[in-house]
Motif scaffolding. Structure first.
Motif, short mmCIF file in Angstrom:
data_model
loop_
_atom_site.label_atom_id
_atom_site.label_comp_id
_atom_site.label_asym_id
_atom_site.label_seq_id
_atom_site.Cartn_x
_atom_site.Cartn_y
_atom_site.Cartn_z
N TRP A 148 0.80 -1.23 0.00
CA TRP A 148 0.00 0.00 0.00
C TRP A 148 0.83 1.28 0.00
O TRP A 148 0.53 2.20 -0.78
N MET A 158 0.21 7.59 -6.17
CA MET A 158 -1.01 8.34 -6.41
C MET A 158 -0.86 9.79 -5.95
O MET A 158 -1.22 10.73 -6.67
N TRP A 217 -9.61 9.53 -1.13
CA TRP A 217 -9.39 8.56 -2.21
C TRP A 217 -8.53 7.40 -1.73
O TRP A 217 -8.76 6.24 -2.09
N LEU A 218 -7.52 7.70 -0.92
CA LEU A 218 -6.62 6.65 -0.45
C LEU A 218 -7.31 5.72 0.54
O LEU A 218 -7.02 4.53 0.58
N THR A 223 -10.91 5.40 1.04
CA THR A 223 -12.20 4.82 0.67
C THR A 223 -12.43 4.74 -0.83
O THR A 223 -13.45 4.22 -1.26
N GLY A 224 -11.51 5.27 -1.65
CA GLY A 224 -11.70 5.25 -3.09
C GLY A 224 -12.66 6.34 -3.53
O GLY A 224 -12.96 7.27 -2.79
N ILE A 225 -13.15 6.22 -4.77
CA ILE A 225 -14.03 7.27 -5.32
C ILE A 225 -15.44 6.78 -5.57
O ILE A 225 -16.30 7.56 -5.98
N ALA A 226 -15.71 5.50 -5.31
CA ALA A 226 -17.03 4.94 -5.63
C ALA A 226 -18.16 5.71 -4.96
O ALA A 226 -19.18 6.01 -5.57
N GLU A 227 -17.97 6.06 -3.67
CA GLU A 227 -19.05 6.73 -2.96
C GLU A 227 -19.23 8.18 -3.40
O GLU A 227 -20.23 8.82 -3.06
#
Length: 209
Positions: free
Chosen positions: A147, A154, A184-185, A187-191
């Protein structure tokens, strides 16, 4: 002195120019640093030291992994924004650095690799400390070693794009960029995407004859 000279002159300044602005001579610089790559490494270590001091201070007061990660991202972006010339100097190969100094298989120059390797180690140490404190298993600790390098990649890519973007009304502030990257790191961007879940297009396959 060299860092201040680079801040004013820019990342493309020659050793002669940097030495003169620092109030010394080029032979003195070569005696201490060897070449421009050596100067890059030395300046990079100063920058890393300042970042590390900030992170240690932030880590002492961080109550959650989110706060600790935000402190790391903030320190990185602040370093880049405070002096873009110094950041560019320690993270890019100068025009007069010979190709022989490139990393293995034509990769990034040693000075540049050293800089980002140091930042990655800082992130690894912070993450490992958090995981040990939370009682994570040895397998979980091993799996998460991938990670920090991914996170640095990123943050570096997004941070450099942000740094080089024109100052337009919709450009995020450093604080806003810090919050976005941290989210983003973690939880990501989906939500953050409205509507239906993100669906990637199918990859075409080669039909058999």
């Amino acid at each position: 002195m060299a860092r201040q000279a680079i801040h004013v002159l820019g990342p493309g300044a020659s050793m002669d120019d940097i030495a003169a602005a620092a109030g010394t001579s080029k032979p003195v610089f070569y005696r201490y640093f060897g070449d421009k790559a050596g100067l890059q490494r030395a300046v990079g270590e100063v920058v890393i030291g300042k970042m590390q001091a900030r992170l240690q201070e932030a880590a002492a007061t961080a109550r959650t992994p989110h706060e600790g990660l935000r402190a790391m991202v903030s320190a990185y972006l602040q370093m880049a924004e405070t002096s873009p010339n110094v950041y560019a100097f320690v993270t890019r190969a100068g025009a007069d650095i010979p190709a022989a100094l490139a990393g293995p298989e034509g990769g990034e120059p040693d000075a540049l690799s050293h800089f980002f390797a140091a930042i990655t180690r800082m992130m690894e140490a912070a993450i490992q400390a958090r995981l040990h404190a939370s009682g994570s298993t040895a397998a979980e600790l091993r799996a998460l070693r991938y990670w920090p390098p991914a996170a640095i990649g990123m943050v570096r890519a997004a941070g450099e794009l942000w740094l080089g973007s024109p100052d337009e009304p919709d450009k995020p502030t450093r604080e806003e960029m810090t919050e976005r990257l941290t989210g983003w790191l973690l939880t990501g961007i989906a939500e953050q995407l409205p509507g239906t879940p993100l669906a990637l297009p199918a990859i075409p396959t080669k039909e058999s004859p």
